[in-house]
Design a protein around this motif. Structure first.
Motif, PDB file in Angstrom:
ATOM      1  N   VAL A 158       0.817  -1.220   0.000  1.00 53.13           N
ATOM      2  CA  VAL A 158       0.000   0.000   0.000  1.00 53.13           C
ATOM      3  C   VAL A 158       0.844   1.261   0.000  1.00 53.13           C
ATOM      4  O   VAL A 158       0.311   2.372  -0.098  1.00 53.13           O
ATOM      5  CB  VAL A 158      -0.954   0.026   1.214  1.00 53.13           C
ATOM      6  N   ALA A 159       2.157   1.139   0.124  1.00 46.87           N
ATOM      7  CA  ALA A 159       3.012   2.311   0.281  1.00 46.87           C
ATOM      8  C   ALA A 159       2.898   3.278  -0.892  1.00 46.87           C
ATOM      9  O   ALA A 159       2.787   4.493  -0.707  1.00 46.87           O
ATOM     10  CB  ALA A 159       4.468   1.882   0.476  1.00 46.87           C
ATOM     11  N   GLY A 160       2.922   2.762  -2.107  1.00 42.62           N
ATOM     12  CA  GLY A 160       2.913   3.628  -3.277  1.00 42.62           C
ATOM     13  C   GLY A 160       1.684   4.508  -3.360  1.00 42.62           C
ATOM     14  O   GLY A 160       1.763   5.674  -3.767  1.00 42.62           O
ATOM     15  N   THR A 161       0.536   3.967  -2.972  1.00 45.73           N
ATOM     16  CA  THR A 161      -0.718   4.726  -3.038  1.00 45.73           C
ATOM     17  C   THR A 161      -0.889   5.645  -1.840  1.00 45.73           C
ATOM     18  O   THR A 161      -1.358   6.781  -1.981  1.00 45.73           O
ATOM     19  CB  THR A 161      -1.915   3.760  -3.110  1.00 45.73           C
ATOM     20  N   TRP A 162      -0.493   5.173  -0.670  1.00 43.75           N
ATOM     21  CA  TRP A 162      -0.859   5.877   0.549  1.00 43.75           C
ATOM     22  C   TRP A 162       0.203   6.810   1.117  1.00 43.75           C
ATOM     23  O   TRP A 162      -0.147   7.840   1.705  1.00 43.75           O
ATOM     24  CB  TRP A 162      -1.273   4.854   1.610  1.00 43.75           C
ATOM     25  N   LEU A 163       1.470   6.492   0.978  1.00 44.96           N
ATOM     26  CA  LEU A 163       2.474   7.356   1.601  1.00 44.96           C
ATOM     27  C   LEU A 163       2.436   8.795   1.088  1.00 44.96           C
ATOM     28  O   LEU A 163       2.563   9.735   1.892  1.00 44.96           O
ATOM     29  CB  LEU A 163       3.872   6.763   1.430  1.00 44.96           C
ATOM     30  N   PRO A 164       2.270   9.047  -0.222  1.00 49.36           N
ATOM     31  CA  PRO A 164       2.174  10.445  -0.652  1.00 49.36           C
ATOM     32  C   PRO A 164       1.022  11.199   0.024  1.00 49.36           C
ATOM     33  O   PRO A 164       1.133  12.394   0.295  1.00 49.36           O
ATOM     34  CB  PRO A 164       1.954  10.331  -2.169  1.00 49.36           C
ATOM     35  N   ARG A 165      -0.068  10.498   0.301  1.00 48.34           N
ATOM     36  CA  ARG A 165      -1.201  11.140   0.977  1.00 48.34           C
ATOM     37  C   ARG A 165      -0.872  11.430   2.435  1.00 48.34           C
ATOM     38  O   ARG A 165      -1.299  12.453   2.980  1.00 48.34           O
ATOM     39  CB  ARG A 165      -2.441  10.252   0.882  1.00 48.34           C
ATOM     40  N   LEU A 166      -0.110  10.531   3.066  1.00 45.62           N
ATOM     41  CA  LEU A 166       0.259  10.766   4.461  1.00 45.62           C
ATOM     42  C   LEU A 166       1.252  11.920   4.581  1.00 45.62           C
ATOM     43  O   LEU A 166       1.270  12.623   5.591  1.00 45.62           O
ATOM     44  CB  LEU A 166       0.868   9.500   5.073  1.00 45.62           C
ATOM     45  N   TYR A 167       2.073  12.106   3.564  1.00 47.42           N
ATOM     46  CA  TYR A 167       3.067  13.171   3.598  1.00 47.42           C
ATOM     47  C   TYR A 167       2.479  14.543   3.258  1.00 47.42           C
ATOM     48  O   TYR A 167       3.139  15.567   3.469  1.00 47.42           O
ATOM     49  CB  TYR A 167       4.189  12.874   2.609  1.00 47.42           C
ATOM     50  N   ALA A 168       1.274  14.567   2.730  1.00 48.24           N
ATOM     51  CA  ALA A 168       0.671  15.832   2.299  1.00 48.24           C
ATOM     52  C   ALA A 168       0.452  16.775   3.483  1.00 48.24           C
ATOM     53  O   ALA A 168       0.219  16.337   4.610  1.00 48.24           O
ATOM     54  CB  ALA A 168      -0.656  15.568   1.592  1.00 48.24           C
ATOM     55  N   ARG A 169       0.523  18.071   3.218  1.00 44.96           N
ATOM     56  CA  ARG A 169       0.332  19.082   4.259  1.00 44.96           C
ATOM     57  C   ARG A 169      -1.081  19.682   4.216  1.00 44.96           C
ATOM     58  O   ARG A 169      -1.344  20.691   4.865  1.00 44.96           O
ATOM     59  CB  ARG A 169       1.362  20.200   4.090  1.00 44.96           C
ATOM     60  N   THR A 170      -1.958  19.078   3.451  1.00 46.37           N
ATOM     61  CA  THR A 170      -3.348  19.531   3.427  1.00 46.37           C
ATOM     62  C   THR A 170      -4.183  18.607   4.304  1.00 46.37           C
ATOM     63  O   THR A 170      -3.825  17.452   4.521  1.00 46.37           O
ATOM     64  CB  THR A 170      -3.901  19.524   2.000  1.00 46.37           C
ATOM     65  N   TYR A 171      -5.285  19.122   4.777  1.00 48.66           N
ATOM     66  CA  TYR A 171      -6.188  18.324   5.610  1.00 48.66           C
ATOM     67  C   TYR A 171      -7.576  18.374   5.011  1.00 48.66           C
ATOM     68  O   TYR A 171      -8.099  19.439   4.680  1.00 48.66           O
ATOM     69  CB  TYR A 171      -6.207  18.868   7.042  1.00 48.66           C
ATOM     70  N   ASP A 172      -8.168  17.208   4.845  1.00 52.69           N
ATOM     71  CA  ASP A 172      -9.508  17.098   4.283  1.00 52.69           C
ATOM     72  C   ASP A 172     -10.275  16.088   5.133  1.00 52.69           C
ATOM     73  O   ASP A 172      -9.923  14.906   5.164  1.00 52.69           O
ATOM     74  CB  ASP A 172      -9.418  16.619   2.830  1.00 52.69           C
ATOM     75  N   PRO A 173     -11.306  16.506   5.862  1.00 45.82           N
ATOM     76  CA  PRO A 173     -12.006  15.588   6.768  1.00 45.82           C
ATOM     77  C   PRO A 173     -12.941  14.602   6.087  1.00 45.82           C
ATOM     78  O   PRO A 173     -13.440  13.675   6.733  1.00 45.82           O
ATOM     79  CB  PRO A 173     -12.796  16.534   7.666  1.00 45.82           C
ATOM     80  N   ARG A 174     -13.168  14.743   4.791  1.00 50.38           N
ATOM     81  CA  ARG A 174     -14.107  13.859   4.107  1.00 50.38           C
ATOM     82  C   ARG A 174     -13.548  12.445   3.978  1.00 50.38           C
ATOM     83  O   ARG A 174     -12.345  12.248   3.865  1.00 50.38           O
ATOM     84  CB  ARG A 174     -14.404  14.391   2.712  1.00 50.38           C
ATOM     85  N   LEU A 175     -14.434  11.457   3.990  1.00 48.88           N
ATOM     86  CA  LEU A 175     -14.063  10.097   3.627  1.00 48.88           C
ATOM     87  C   LEU A 175     -14.153   9.979   2.117  1.00 48.88           C
ATOM     88  O   LEU A 175     -15.197  10.266   1.525  1.00 48.88           O
ATOM     89  CB  LEU A 175     -14.984   9.085   4.302  1.00 48.88           C
ATOM     90  N   SER A 176     -13.047   9.548   1.487  1.00 48.23           N
ATOM     91  CA  SER A 176     -13.024   9.528   0.032  1.00 48.23           C
ATOM     92  C   SER A 176     -12.087   8.439  -0.451  1.00 48.23           C
ATOM     93  O   SER A 176     -11.224   7.957   0.286  1.00 48.23           O
ATOM     94  CB  SER A 176     -12.560  10.899  -0.500  1.00 48.23           C
TER      95      SER A 176
END
Length: 562
Positions: A158-176
Motif C-alpha cells: 500500500v506504500a505507493g498509493t498511501w504514503l504520498p497522501r500521508l506526507y501531504a500538508r493539506t487536511y480534508d475531513p471527508r471520507l473519500s
C-alpha cells in the motif's frame, strides 16, 4: 463635579474586577519557552527555528486557543445511521477541531520527519508536535498515529498509493477514495474486550480472499479517531483452512471503487479526558483488509508504529507539563496575595520552580528520545531507543497527572473550574500513561528489551557514562541502577517483581544525566538533589536548601509575564 460618598466608592471597588491575571494569549509559544528553544538547538534542529516560531505564534493566538476550548466543549457526535436507517458510521466534529488539526497537518506535526528526513528532522517534528499538543491534545492522537504508521506501511503493497497522501500538508475531513483527496490520516485498532493489552488473545479473524486481501470479522474495543482514512488492524488470519496466526492488516474506510468498507461504529467512548478526539468500539463483518508484512507476524509488523506512538506519549506529556508551568507561572506573576506577588513568595516560588524542573527533565527526555529516531540514527542510538522508549514512556507519563494537579492547585479555585485550561489538562494527562500500554505492560517491556537486545543495556550504560564523575549523588544512583539491571538479567524468573523499580531508577538516572548535559548547572543540581538526594521530599516544592528557585523560575516564565 460630583463627589462620590465613601459607600459609593466602596460599591464601585466591589464590582471592579482586579487582581485577576489577563488571558495568556498573543505569545509566541516557541520563543517564550527558552528550555525548548535551547533543547531544539542542542539536539540538532536549530535550522527549524524560524518554522517553529511561526508555529509558536499560531498556537499562541486567542483564536487558536479559542478553537482548542470549543473542540473540547463541543464533543464528537456519532451518526450510526441516516434518517432512513442506512448505516452511515460517521462521526461529526465541531469545525474548531478541524481548524486545529488542519493547522497541525499544515505545519508537518504528523509526517514531516518522514517526508523531509534531513538532519534533525525528527527533533524538529517532535517540537512542532509538542507546540500543538500543549494547547489542544485531543487532535494529537490521529496526528501521532499517522506519523507512526509510516514505519509499518513503508515497503508494503500500500506504500505507493498511501504514503504520498500521508506526507501531504493539506487536511480534508471527508471520507473519500484514494484519488478523491490528496491527504490522509491513519488510525489503529488493536485491543479487544477480552484481551486489552494482551493482543495475542484477540479473536477477530481474517479469512484470505485473493492475493494480499483478507475479509475481517470481529470487533475492536478501542479504535481511536474512527474518521481516519485507514487503520492498522490486528487479526488472526487464515488461508485455505490453515491458521496463520496474529497478523497486521491495512483497512481503508473507503474502497477503491468508491464504496464504504464495512466499519460499524457501535458507540463512542465516554472518556475522562481527551474529549475533542473520538474513541470508539467498532465491528467488522466481511471487512476488506490488506496484509502488511508476513502473515502471523502482526506484532513485529506493528511494533515500530507502537514505538513511535509511545514516543509521542512522552512528548505529549511533556507538552502538557509546559502548559501547566506556563499557566501556573502566568497566574502567580499577575496575582497578589497577602501583600505580595504570588510568584515572589518563597513557598510558591519553590513549587513553581520544581514544576519547571520536572518539565525540563521531561522535555530533554522526549527530544533525546526523538533524536534516536532520526533517519540517520547510529546503531548505538537505535539500541538506546529500544530500551529508552518504554523507560521514558513509563516514567514521564506517570509524572504527568500529579504535575498537572499541582499546577492546577497553584491557580486556587480558578484552577478547578473549566473556565481555565488546567482542569482540562488534569483530565488529559492520565491518558498518555494508559494508552499504548499501561504501567505494568510498559515496565515488562523494559525487561523484554533487556532480554532480547543486549546492545540496549550497553547503549544505556554508554549514555549514562557521558556524565560520570560530574555529580556524586547521580553517580551513586547510577551505580545502584546498573547493579540492579545486572541482577535482573541474571535472575529473569524474579525480574517481573522488580520491573517497576528498575524502570524508575533507569529513568531518573537518564533524566539526571540529561539535565547535567543540557540544563543550567543550578537547575541540574536542584533536580538531582530533589529527586535522588537523602533529604528529598515527596511533593513538589520541597527543593534543597540553598536552591535559587527564583532564578530557575525566571528561565521558564513567558517574557510578557516577567
Amino acid at each position: 463635579m460630583t463627589t462620590l460618598s465613601r459607600g459609593q466608592q466602596a460599591e464601585l471597588r466591589t464590582h471592579t474586577v482586579d487582581n485577576q491575571p489577563p488571558w495568556r494569549t498573543g505569545l509566541d509559544e516557541y520563543t517564550a519557552n527558552v528550555p525548548l528553544v535551547q533543547a531544539v538547538a542542542a539536539f540538532g534542529a536549530d535550522h527549524a527555528h524560524d518554522a517553529l516560531t511561526v508555529t509558536g505564534t499560531r498556537v499562541g493566538t486567542a483564536e487558536f486557543q479559542g478553537d482548542a476550548e470549543r473542540a473540547n466543549e463541543h464533543e464528537p457526535v456519532l451518526h450510526a445511521f441516516d434518517r432512513w436507517g442506512h448505516r452511515l458510521d460517521e462521526v461529526e466534529y465541531d469545525p474548531s477541531y478541524h481548524r486545529v488539526i488542519g493547522a497541525a497537518v499544515a505545519d508537518g506535526a504528523h509526517t514531516a520527519s518522514w517526508s523531509d528526513p534531513g538532519p534533525g528532522a525528527a527533533v524538529a517534528r517532535a517540537a512542532t508536535f509538542m507546540l500543538y499538543a500543549q494547547i489542544e491534545p485531543g487532535h494529537a492522537c490521529p496526528v501521532s498515529m499517522t506519523h507512526a504508521a509510516v514505519a509499518s506501511i513503508a515497503d508494503t503493497a500500500v506504500a505507493g498509493t498511501w504514503l504520498p497522501r500521508l506526507y501531504a500538508r493539506t487536511y480534508d475531513p471527508r471520507l473519500s477514495v484514494p484519488g478523491g483527496k490528496r491527504s490522509a490520516l491513519i488510525g489503529m485498532a488493536m485491543t479487544e474486550k477480552q484481551g486489552g493489552s494482551d493482543v495475542r488473545a484477540n479473536t477477530t479473524v481474517a479469512e484470505h480472499d485473493t492475493g494480499e486481501d483478507y475479509r475481517i470479522t470481529g470487533h475492536k474495543w478501542f479504535c481511536s479517531a474512527p474518521m481516519s482514512d485507514a487503520f492498522l488492524v490486528l487479526a488472526q488470519t487464515r488461508r485455505s483452512g490453515r491458521d496463520e496466526g496474529l497478523s497486521c492488516l491495512f483497512v481503508p474506510r473507503v474502497l477503491p471503487d468508491g464504496t464504504r468498507n464495512v466499519f460499524r461504529i457501535q458507540r463512542l467512548k465516554d472518556k475522562l479526558g481527551n474529549r475533542a478526539n473520538a474513541s470508539s468500539e467498532i465491528e467488522f463483518d466481511g471487512t476488506s483488509g490488506i496484509l502488511l508484512g508476513e502473515a502471523g507476524r502482526g506484532v513485529p509488523t506493528i511494533i515500530e508504529m507502537v514505538q513511535r506512538t509511545r514516543l509521542d506519549c512522552v512528548l505529549g506529556t511533556a507538552a502538557g507539563m509546559r502548559q501547566a508551568v506556563a499557566e501556573a507561572t502566568w497566574h502567580a506573576r499577575h496575582r497578589r496575595a497577602f501583600g505580595a506577588v504570588l510568584a515572589d513568595q518563597p513557598a510558591m516560588t519553590a513549587v513553581l520552580a520544581d514544576l519547571a524542573l520536572e518539565y525540563e527533565a521531561a522535555l530533554l527526555s522526549g527530544l533525546r528520545l526523538a533524536q534516536s529516531f532520526e533517519a540517520d540514527a547510529r546503531d548505538a542510538d537505535r539500541a538506546f531507543r529500544r530500551l529508552a522508549t518504554p523507560v521514558l514512556k513509563y516514567w514521564v507519563c506517570k509524572r504527568g497527572p500529579h504535575h498537572a494537579y499541582e499546577a492546577m492547585e497553584s491557580l486556587g479555585g480558578n484552577g478547578y473550574t473549566e473556565g481555565f485550561p488546567l482542569a482540562r489538562r488534569y483530565r488529559e494527562q492520565p491518558v498518555m500513561a494508559i494508552w499504548e500500554g499501561s504501567g505494568n505492560v510498559i515496565a515488562l517491556d523494559v525487561l523484554r528489551a533487556l532480554g532480547r537486545d543486549a546492545a540496549s543495556a550497553a547503549a544505556l550504560a554508554a549514555e549514562l557514562d557521558l556524565t560520570a564523575g560530574e555529580h556524586p549523588i547521580l553517580d551513586a544512583h547510577t551505580r545502584r541502577t546498573l547493579t540492579l539491571l545486572t541482577d535482573v538479567q541474571r535472575a529473569p524468573d524474579d525480574a517481573a517483581a522488580q520491573a517497576r523499580r528498575l524502570t524508575e531508577m533507569i529513568a531518573l538516572a537518564l533524566q539526571g544525566s540529561l539535565m547535567l548535559r543540557f540544563a543550567p548547572r543550578d537547575a541540574a543540581e536542584a533536580f538531582i538533589t530533589a529527586r535522588l538526594g537523602d533529604d528529598r521530599g515527596a511533593q513538589y516544592g520541597t527543593l534543597p536548601r540553598g536552591t535559587d528557585a527564583a532564578r530557575i523560575l525566571r528561565r521558564h516564565e513567558s517574557p510578557a509575564a516577567v
